[in-house]
Design a protein around this motif. Structure first.
Motif, PDB file in Angstrom:
ATOM      1  N   ILE A  28      26.234 105.459  70.699  1.00  0.00           N
ATOM      2  CA  ILE A  28      27.395 105.291  69.818  1.00  0.00           C
ATOM      3  C   ILE A  28      28.333 106.490  69.929  1.00  0.00           C
ATOM      4  O   ILE A  28      29.533 106.356  69.845  1.00  0.00           O
ATOM      5  N   PHE A  29      27.769 107.666  70.175  1.00  0.00           N
ATOM      6  CA  PHE A  29      28.575 108.874  70.212  1.00  0.00           C
ATOM      7  C   PHE A  29      29.351 109.023  71.513  1.00  0.00           C
ATOM      8  O   PHE A  29      30.250 109.841  71.597  1.00  0.00           O
ATOM      9  N   SER A  30      29.026 108.203  72.522  1.00  0.00           N
ATOM     10  CA  SER A  30      29.757 108.265  73.785  1.00  0.00           C
ATOM     11  C   SER A  30      30.789 107.135  73.899  1.00  0.00           C
ATOM     12  O   SER A  30      31.423 107.002  74.927  1.00  0.00           O
ATOM     13  N   LEU A  31      30.957 106.343  72.861  1.00  0.00           N
ATOM     14  CA  LEU A  31      31.933 105.255  72.885  1.00  0.00           C
ATOM     15  C   LEU A  31      33.355 105.797  72.786  1.00  0.00           C
ATOM     16  O   LEU A  31      33.587 106.843  72.184  1.00  0.00           O
ATOM     17  N   PRO A  32      34.316 105.052  73.346  1.00  0.00           N
ATOM     18  CA  PRO A  32      35.719 105.424  73.136  1.00  0.00           C
ATOM     19  C   PRO A  32      36.058 105.396  71.642  1.00  0.00           C
ATOM     20  O   PRO A  32      35.454 104.651  70.866  1.00  0.00           O
ATOM     21  N   ARG A  33      37.035 106.186  71.258  1.00  0.00           N
ATOM     22  CA  ARG A  33      37.395 106.344  69.847  1.00  0.00           C
ATOM     23  C   ARG A  33      37.708 105.012  69.164  1.00  0.00           C
ATOM     24  O   ARG A  33      37.280 104.769  68.040  1.00  0.00           O
ATOM     25  N   GLN A  34      38.440 104.116  69.832  1.00  0.00           N
ATOM     26  CA  GLN A  34      38.796 102.836  69.216  1.00  0.00           C
ATOM     27  C   GLN A  34      37.563 101.984  68.929  1.00  0.00           C
ATOM     28  O   GLN A  34      37.493 101.294  67.915  1.00  0.00           O
ATOM     29  N   GLN A  35      36.569 102.041  69.823  1.00  0.00           N
ATOM     30  CA  GLN A  35      35.350 101.266  69.609  1.00  0.00           C
ATOM     31  C   GLN A  35      34.521 101.862  68.467  1.00  0.00           C
ATOM     32  O   GLN A  35      33.941 101.129  67.668  1.00  0.00           O
ATOM     33  N   LYS A  36      34.490 103.192  68.359  1.00  0.00           N
ATOM     34  CA  LYS A  36      33.803 103.827  67.229  1.00  0.00           C
ATOM     35  C   LYS A  36      34.448 103.424  65.913  1.00  0.00           C
ATOM     36  O   LYS A  36      33.767 103.110  64.939  1.00  0.00           O
ATOM     37  N   ARG A  37      35.778 103.432  65.882  1.00  0.00           N
ATOM     38  CA  ARG A  37      36.489 103.049  64.664  1.00  0.00           C
ATOM     39  C   ARG A  37      36.204 101.598  64.293  1.00  0.00           C
ATOM     40  O   ARG A  37      36.046 101.277  63.113  1.00  0.00           O
ATOM     41  N   LEU A  38      36.104 100.730  65.291  1.00  0.00           N
ATOM     42  CA  LEU A  38      35.806  99.326  65.030  1.00  0.00           C
ATOM     43  C   LEU A  38      34.400  99.162  64.454  1.00  0.00           C
ATOM     44  O   LEU A  38      34.194  98.447  63.471  1.00  0.00           O
ATOM     45  N   ARG A  64      39.414  91.824  69.784  1.00  0.00           N
ATOM     46  CA  ARG A  64      38.444  90.946  70.454  1.00  0.00           C
ATOM     47  C   ARG A  64      37.975  91.538  71.781  1.00  0.00           C
ATOM     48  O   ARG A  64      36.820  91.384  72.162  1.00  0.00           O
ATOM     49  N   GLY A  65      38.851  92.243  72.460  1.00  0.00           N
ATOM     50  CA  GLY A  65      38.459  92.915  73.699  1.00  0.00           C
ATOM     51  C   GLY A  65      37.431  94.003  73.437  1.00  0.00           C
ATOM     52  O   GLY A  65      36.447  94.141  74.160  1.00  0.00           O
ATOM     53  N   HIS A  66      37.661  94.791  72.379  1.00  0.00           N
ATOM     54  CA  HIS A  66      36.699  95.831  72.005  1.00  0.00           C
ATOM     55  C   HIS A  66      35.372  95.202  71.577  1.00  0.00           C
ATOM     56  O   HIS A  66      34.302  95.690  71.927  1.00  0.00           O
ATOM     57  N   ILE A  67      35.440  94.118  70.819  1.00  0.00           N
ATOM     58  CA  ILE A  67      34.222  93.431  70.373  1.00  0.00           C
ATOM     59  C   ILE A  67      33.430  92.942  71.572  1.00  0.00           C
ATOM     60  O   ILE A  67      32.214  93.124  71.647  1.00  0.00           O
ATOM     61  N   SER A  68      34.111  92.356  72.537  1.00  0.00           N
ATOM     62  CA  SER A  68      33.450  91.864  73.742  1.00  0.00           C
ATOM     63  C   SER A  68      32.759  92.994  74.500  1.00  0.00           C
ATOM     64  O   SER A  68      31.599  92.872  74.913  1.00  0.00           O
ATOM     65  N   ARG A  69      33.457  94.119  74.685  1.00  0.00           N
ATOM     66  CA  ARG A  69      32.861  95.250  75.405  1.00  0.00           C
ATOM     67  C   ARG A  69      31.681  95.843  74.638  1.00  0.00           C
ATOM     68  O   ARG A  69      30.672  96.231  75.227  1.00  0.00           O
ATOM     69  N   LEU A  70      31.786  95.916  73.312  1.00  0.00           N
ATOM     70  CA  LEU A  70      30.668  96.430  72.511  1.00  0.00           C
ATOM     71  C   LEU A  70      29.456  95.508  72.616  1.00  0.00           C
ATOM     72  O   LEU A  70      28.318  95.969  72.717  1.00  0.00           O
ATOM     73  N   ARG A  71      29.680  94.196  72.609  1.00  0.00           N
ATOM     74  CA  ARG A  71      28.567  93.251  72.776  1.00  0.00           C
ATOM     75  C   ARG A  71      27.909  93.428  74.144  1.00  0.00           C
ATOM     76  O   ARG A  71      26.687  93.373  74.253  1.00  0.00           O
ATOM     77  N   GLN A  72      28.720  93.629  75.182  1.00  0.00           N
ATOM     78  CA  GLN A  72      28.170  93.841  76.524  1.00  0.00           C
ATOM     79  C   GLN A  72      27.306  95.090  76.574  1.00  0.00           C
ATOM     80  O   GLN A  72      26.366  95.161  77.350  1.00  0.00           O
ATOM     81  N   LYS A  73      27.626  96.069  75.734  1.00  0.00           N
ATOM     82  CA  LYS A  73      26.839  97.303  75.684  1.00  0.00           C
ATOM     83  C   LYS A  73      25.613  97.168  74.791  1.00  0.00           C
ATOM     84  O   LYS A  73      24.850  98.106  74.638  1.00  0.00           O
ATOM     85  N   GLY A  74      25.431  96.007  74.157  1.00  0.00           N
ATOM     86  CA  GLY A  74      24.241  95.760  73.360  1.00  0.00           C
ATOM     87  C   GLY A  74      24.401  95.900  71.860  1.00  0.00           C
ATOM     88  O   GLY A  74      23.424  95.788  71.122  1.00  0.00           O
ATOM     89  N   TYR A  75      25.612  96.129  71.377  1.00  0.00           N
ATOM     90  CA  TYR A  75      25.822  96.226  69.933  1.00  0.00           C
ATOM     91  C   TYR A  75      25.791  94.835  69.319  1.00  0.00           C
ATOM     92  O   TYR A  75      26.302  93.880  69.885  1.00  0.00           O
ATOM     93  N   LEU A  76      25.168  94.722  68.166  1.00  0.00           N
ATOM     94  CA  LEU A  76      24.931  93.433  67.521  1.00  0.00           C
ATOM     95  C   LEU A  76      26.106  93.063  66.616  1.00  0.00           C
ATOM     96  O   LEU A  76      26.072  93.267  65.410  1.00  0.00           O
ATOM     97  N   ILE A  77      27.131  92.491  67.226  1.00  0.00           N
ATOM     98  CA  ILE A  77      28.292  92.054  66.476  1.00  0.00           C
ATOM     99  C   ILE A  77      28.257  90.534  66.426  1.00  0.00           C
ATOM    100  O   ILE A  77      28.306  89.865  67.454  1.00  0.00           O
ATOM    101  N   TYR A  90      39.289  80.008  62.670  1.00  0.00           N
ATOM    102  CA  TYR A  90      39.327  81.360  63.241  1.00  0.00           C
ATOM    103  C   TYR A  90      37.966  82.003  62.997  1.00  0.00           C
ATOM    104  O   TYR A  90      37.188  81.533  62.183  1.00  0.00           O
ATOM    105  N   LYS A  91      37.692  83.061  63.735  1.00  0.00           N
ATOM    106  CA  LYS A  91      36.418  83.754  63.598  1.00  0.00           C
ATOM    107  C   LYS A  91      36.542  84.986  62.722  1.00  0.00           C
ATOM    108  O   LYS A  91      37.587  85.633  62.683  1.00  0.00           O
ATOM    109  N   ARG A  92      35.437  85.300  62.051  1.00  0.00           N
ATOM    110  CA  ARG A  92      35.285  86.541  61.302  1.00  0.00           C
ATOM    111  C   ARG A  92      34.116  87.298  61.934  1.00  0.00           C
ATOM    112  O   ARG A  92      33.123  86.689  62.315  1.00  0.00           O
ATOM    113  N   TYR A  93      34.239  88.605  62.050  1.00  0.00           N
ATOM    114  CA  TYR A  93      33.247  89.434  62.743  1.00  0.00           C
ATOM    115  C   TYR A  93      32.519  90.355  61.773  1.00  0.00           C
ATOM    116  O   TYR A  93      33.085  90.794  60.777  1.00  0.00           O
ATOM    117  N   PHE A  94      31.268  90.667  62.099  1.00  0.00           N
ATOM    118  CA  PHE A  94      30.436  91.530  61.263  1.00  0.00           C
ATOM    119  C   PHE A  94      29.344  92.145  62.125  1.00  0.00           C
ATOM    120  O   PHE A  94      29.082  91.690  63.238  1.00  0.00           O
TER     121      PHE A  94
END
Length: 103
Positions: A28-38, A64-77, A90-94
């Protein structure tokens, strides 16, 4: 006339320990700033957030692009479908909190 700012959907930043406990990884600490904020925003939200909510809160053009990349990295969104008052879907994310050991 004073314009009041809408209350924040994402109340505070998650602590480093909260992130480690939830994700059980230090990546989590090596993620880009925008992904950490998300991740922080989804963790602190009181309900699943729509793309419009995330854009309004964080100013990200395409969360949605950030969500997709985070999912590819294994984050449970996770996501759920919702309907607007006019019937549009429409979708809601959590952040999914997985149940361990078959509980």
């Amino acid at each position: 006339e004073v314009i009041k700012k809408a209350p924040a959907l994402c109340s505070k930043e998650a602590s480093a320990e909260e992130l480690r406990q939830l994700f059980d990884k230090d990546t989590i600490f090596s993620l880009p700033r925008q992904q950490k904020r998300l991740i922080n925003c989804l963790l602190r939200a009181k309900k699943p957030l729509a793309v419009a909510d995330i854009i309004k809160e964080l100013g990200q053009c395409d969360p949605r692009g950030h969500i997709s990349r985070l999912r590819q990295k294994g984050y449970l969104i996770g996501d759920i479908w919702d309907k607007s008052e006019t019937g549009e879907r429409y979708k809601r994310y959590f952040i999914r909190k997985e149940v361990q050991d078959g509980q």
